[in-house]
Motif scaffolding. Structure first.
Motif, PDB file in Angstrom:
ATOM      1  N   GLN A 172     -77.084  70.592 106.996  1.00 46.59           N
ATOM      2  CA  GLN A 172     -78.056  69.580 106.602  1.00 46.59           C
ATOM      3  C   GLN A 172     -78.347  68.608 107.745  1.00 46.59           C
ATOM      4  OE1 GLN A 172     -79.523  69.745 103.395  1.00 46.59           O
ATOM      5  NE2 GLN A 172     -78.443  71.703 103.477  1.00 46.59           N
ATOM      6  N   ALA A 173     -79.489  67.942 107.639  1.00 42.49           N
ATOM      7  CA  ALA A 173     -79.843  66.897 108.592  1.00 42.49           C
ATOM      8  C   ALA A 173     -78.768  65.816 108.560  1.00 42.49           C
ATOM      9  CB  ALA A 173     -81.192  66.293 108.236  1.00 42.49           C
ATOM     10  N   LYS A 174     -78.579  65.153 109.686  1.00 44.15           N
ATOM     11  CA  LYS A 174     -77.562  64.104 109.799  1.00 44.15           C
ATOM     12  C   LYS A 174     -77.723  63.053 108.696  1.00 44.15           C
ATOM     13  CE  LYS A 174     -75.723  60.661 112.924  1.00 44.15           C
ATOM     14  NZ  LYS A 174     -75.977  59.820 114.063  1.00 44.15           N
ATOM     15  N   GLU A 175     -78.950  62.659 108.403  1.00 44.48           N
ATOM     16  CA  GLU A 175     -79.186  61.628 107.388  1.00 44.48           C
ATOM     17  C   GLU A 175     -78.704  62.086 106.007  1.00 44.48           C
ATOM     18  OE1 GLU A 175     -81.629  62.854 109.427  1.00 44.48           O
ATOM     19  OE2 GLU A 175     -81.670  61.183 110.841  1.00 44.48           O
ATOM     20  N   ILE A 176     -78.978  63.329 105.657  1.00 42.13           N
ATOM     21  CA  ILE A 176     -78.554  63.853 104.354  1.00 42.13           C
ATOM     22  C   ILE A 176     -77.037  63.978 104.334  1.00 42.13           C
ATOM     23  CG2 ILE A 176     -78.650  65.847 102.793  1.00 42.13           C
ATOM     24  CD1 ILE A 176     -81.249  64.193 102.799  1.00 42.13           C
ATOM     25  N   SER A 177     -76.451  64.494 105.389  1.00 37.99           N
ATOM     26  CA  SER A 177     -74.998  64.628 105.464  1.00 37.99           C
ATOM     27  C   SER A 177     -74.310  63.274 105.317  1.00 37.99           C
ATOM     28  CB  SER A 177     -74.614  65.282 106.790  1.00 37.99           C
ATOM     29  OG  SER A 177     -73.216  65.436 106.870  1.00 37.99           O
ATOM     30  N   GLU A 178     -74.835  62.256 105.979  1.00 37.12           N
ATOM     31  CA  GLU A 178     -74.256  60.915 105.875  1.00 37.12           C
ATOM     32  C   GLU A 178     -74.385  60.367 104.459  1.00 37.12           C
ATOM     33  OE1 GLU A 178     -76.286  58.808 108.989  1.00 37.12           O
ATOM     34  OE2 GLU A 178     -74.883  59.544 110.530  1.00 37.12           O
ATOM     35  N   GLN A 179     -75.487  60.685 103.794  1.00 33.54           N
ATOM     36  CA  GLN A 179     -75.663  60.227 102.410  1.00 33.54           C
ATOM     37  C   GLN A 179     -74.681  60.920 101.473  1.00 33.54           C
ATOM     38  OE1 GLN A 179     -79.831  59.530 101.061  1.00 33.54           O
ATOM     39  NE2 GLN A 179     -80.303  60.184 103.165  1.00 33.54           N
ATOM     40  N   PHE A 180     -74.359  62.185 101.748  1.00 34.68           N
ATOM     41  CA  PHE A 180     -73.323  62.849 100.960  1.00 34.68           C
ATOM     42  C   PHE A 180     -72.015  62.088 101.096  1.00 34.68           C
ATOM     43  CE2 PHE A 180     -75.770  66.877 100.663  1.00 34.68           C
ATOM     44  CZ  PHE A 180     -75.528  67.150  99.332  1.00 34.68           C
ATOM     45  N   GLY A 181     -71.674  61.722 102.325  1.00 27.75           N
ATOM     46  CA  GLY A 181     -70.447  60.966 102.545  1.00 27.75           C
ATOM     47  C   GLY A 181     -70.432  59.654 101.779  1.00 27.75           C
ATOM     48  N   ALA A 182     -71.538  58.935 101.804  1.00 24.16           N
ATOM     49  CA  ALA A 182     -71.635  57.667 101.078  1.00 24.16           C
ATOM     50  C   ALA A 182     -71.559  57.883  99.570  1.00 24.16           C
ATOM     51  CB  ALA A 182     -72.933  56.950 101.454  1.00 24.16           C
ATOM     52  N   LEU A 183     -72.216  58.928  99.071  1.00 22.18           N
ATOM     53  CA  LEU A 183     -72.179  59.231  97.639  1.00 22.18           C
ATOM     54  C   LEU A 183     -70.747  59.537  97.201  1.00 22.18           C
ATOM     55  CD1 LEU A 183     -73.568  59.901  94.915  1.00 22.18           C
ATOM     56  CD2 LEU A 183     -73.910  62.232  95.802  1.00 22.18           C
ATOM     57  N   ILE A 184     -70.079  60.369  97.945  1.00 17.20           N
ATOM     58  CA  ILE A 184     -68.711  60.734  97.596  1.00 17.20           C
ATOM     59  C   ILE A 184     -67.802  59.512  97.635  1.00 17.20           C
ATOM     60  CG2 ILE A 184     -66.709  62.066  98.402  1.00 17.20           C
ATOM     61  CD1 ILE A 184     -68.820  64.272  99.175  1.00 17.20           C
ATOM     62  N   ALA A 185     -67.936  58.687  98.656  1.00 13.37           N
ATOM     63  CA  ALA A 185     -67.117  57.479  98.757  1.00 13.37           C
ATOM     64  C   ALA A 185     -67.374  56.534  97.585  1.00 13.37           C
ATOM     65  CB  ALA A 185     -67.382  56.780 100.084  1.00 13.37           C
ATOM     66  N   SER A 186     -68.620  56.427  97.147  1.00 10.44           N
ATOM     67  CA  SER A 186     -68.955  55.503  96.061  1.00 10.44           C
ATOM     68  C   SER A 186     -68.443  55.972  94.702  1.00 10.44           C
ATOM     69  CB  SER A 186     -70.470  55.295  95.999  1.00 10.44           C
ATOM     70  OG  SER A 186     -71.119  56.442  95.483  1.00 10.44           O
ATOM     71  N   CYS A 187     -68.125  57.244  94.584  1.00 14.30           N
ATOM     72  CA  CYS A 187     -67.671  57.808  93.309  1.00 14.30           C
ATOM     73  C   CYS A 187     -66.160  58.050  93.278  1.00 14.30           C
ATOM     74  CB  CYS A 187     -68.389  59.130  93.042  1.00 14.30           C
ATOM     75  SG  CYS A 187     -70.170  58.986  92.897  1.00 14.30           S
ATOM     76  N   LYS A 188     -65.445  57.499  94.238  1.00 18.92           N
ATOM     77  CA  LYS A 188     -64.028  57.810  94.408  1.00 18.92           C
ATOM     78  C   LYS A 188     -63.205  57.741  93.110  1.00 18.92           C
ATOM     79  CE  LYS A 188     -60.087  56.932  97.318  1.00 18.92           C
ATOM     80  NZ  LYS A 188     -59.568  56.268  98.496  1.00 18.92           N
ATOM     81  N   PRO A 189     -63.360  56.730  92.276  1.00 19.26           N
ATOM     82  CA  PRO A 189     -62.526  56.684  91.059  1.00 19.26           C
ATOM     83  C   PRO A 189     -62.807  57.817  90.067  1.00 19.26           C
ATOM     84  CG  PRO A 189     -63.571  54.556  91.487  1.00 19.26           C
ATOM     85  CD  PRO A 189     -64.176  55.540  92.431  1.00 19.26           C
ATOM     86  N   LEU A 190     -63.919  58.500  90.226  1.00 14.78           N
ATOM     87  CA  LEU A 190     -64.318  59.538  89.274  1.00 14.78           C
ATOM     88  C   LEU A 190     -64.018  60.953  89.751  1.00 14.78           C
ATOM     89  CD1 LEU A 190     -67.822  58.040  88.378  1.00 14.78           C
ATOM     90  CD2 LEU A 190     -65.689  57.774  87.098  1.00 14.78           C
ATOM     91  N   HIS A 191     -63.515  61.102  90.965  1.00 16.39           N
ATOM     92  CA  HIS A 191     -63.328  62.427  91.554  1.00 16.39           C
ATOM     93  C   HIS A 191     -62.261  63.259  90.859  1.00 16.39           C
ATOM     94  CE1 HIS A 191     -65.116  60.985  95.589  1.00 16.39           C
ATOM     95  NE2 HIS A 191     -66.046  61.405  94.772  1.00 16.39           N
ATOM     96  N   ALA A 192     -62.371  64.545  91.093  1.00 17.66           N
ATOM     97  CA  ALA A 192     -61.391  65.498  90.564  1.00 17.66           C
ATOM     98  C   ALA A 192     -60.046  65.324  91.272  1.00 17.66           C
ATOM     99  CB  ALA A 192     -61.895  66.927  90.767  1.00 17.66           C
ATOM    100  N   ARG A 193     -59.013  65.725  90.577  1.00 15.16           N
ATOM    101  CA  ARG A 193     -57.673  65.726  91.161  1.00 15.16           C
ATOM    102  C   ARG A 193     -57.613  66.687  92.334  1.00 15.16           C
ATOM    103  NH1 ARG A 193     -53.786  69.152  89.773  1.00 15.16           N
ATOM    104  NH2 ARG A 193     -54.885  69.746  87.894  1.00 15.16           N
ATOM    105  N   ARG A 194     -58.359  67.799  92.241  1.00 17.62           N
ATOM    106  CA  ARG A 194     -58.431  68.813  93.307  1.00 17.62           C
ATOM    107  C   ARG A 194     -59.836  69.383  93.358  1.00 17.62           C
ATOM    108  NH1 ARG A 194     -53.383  71.478  94.734  1.00 17.62           N
ATOM    109  NH2 ARG A 194     -54.480  73.439  94.948  1.00 17.62           N
ATOM    110  N   THR A 195     -60.333  69.566  94.571  1.00 15.21           N
ATOM    111  CA  THR A 195     -61.653  70.144  94.774  1.00 15.21           C
ATOM    112  C   THR A 195     -61.560  71.284  95.781  1.00 15.21           C
ATOM    113  OG1 THR A 195     -62.766  68.035  94.347  1.00 15.21           O
ATOM    114  CG2 THR A 195     -64.015  69.690  95.582  1.00 15.21           C
ATOM    115  N   ALA A 196     -62.138  72.412  95.422  1.00 14.33           N
ATOM    116  CA  ALA A 196     -62.269  73.546  96.345  1.00 14.33           C
ATOM    117  C   ALA A 196     -63.747  73.682  96.682  1.00 14.33           C
ATOM    118  CB  ALA A 196     -61.746  74.824  95.717  1.00 14.33           C
ATOM    119  N   THR A 197     -64.053  73.675  97.980  1.00 16.13           N
ATOM    120  CA  THR A 197     -65.423  73.804  98.440  1.00 16.13           C
ATOM    121  C   THR A 197     -65.539  75.066  99.274  1.00 16.13           C
ATOM    122  OG1 THR A 197     -65.727  71.406  98.469  1.00 16.13           O
ATOM    123  CG2 THR A 197     -67.250  72.711  99.794  1.00 16.13           C
TER     124      THR A 197
END
Length: 127
Positions: free
Chosen positions: A61-86
């Motif tokens: 992905q473009a750098k801007e989209i990739s950075e937004q993924f990082g921000a989205l994931i960071a903002s949802c930290k309390p809701l994340h799965a115990r384990r994630t396989a990507t």
């Protein structure tokens, strides 16, 4: 075919995401809203235990989209799965996913069979 799909299994506490193609800002914004909604639904249904992200058809992905993924994931930290396989199609995708994933309790794979074995093997041991 859609650029992504998000499905939940509240009985197992499982979130399954499939991501495809090269995303525009509009696609990312739609995904982000649906992703947050799915996380909130899982929380209200007892919590998210496991997540499987299938990015085998997801482009670098473009750098801007990739950075937004990082921000989205960071903002949802309390809701994340115990384990994630990507699962990603290449090592370059893996590097981008690892950066965006931040401090998720995640592992990144090129092979779906290995990802499922790691993710669901842990589930079986915890049960």
């Amino acid at each position: 075919m859609n650029d992504y799909s998000i499905t939940t299994d509240t009985r197992r506490g499982l979130l399954h995401i499939e991501m495809r193609g090269y995303w525009t800002q509009q696609i990312f914004d739609q995904f982000a809203a649906e992703y947050l909604d799915a996380l909130k639904r899982m929380k209200s249904a007892g919590g998210l235990q496991l997540a499987l992200v299938d990015g085998r058809e997801f482009s670098i992905q473009a750098k801007e989209i990739s950075e937004q993924f990082g921000a989205l994931i960071a903002s949802c930290k309390p809701l994340h799965a115990r384990r994630t396989a990507t699962v990603v199609p290449s090592h370059l995708n893996k590097l981008q996913a690892e950066r965006a994933g931040g401090d998720l309790a995640a592992r990144y794979f090129i092979d779906m069979t290995e990802a499922r074995a790691w993710l669901f093997g842990a589930e079986a041991k915890a049960a």
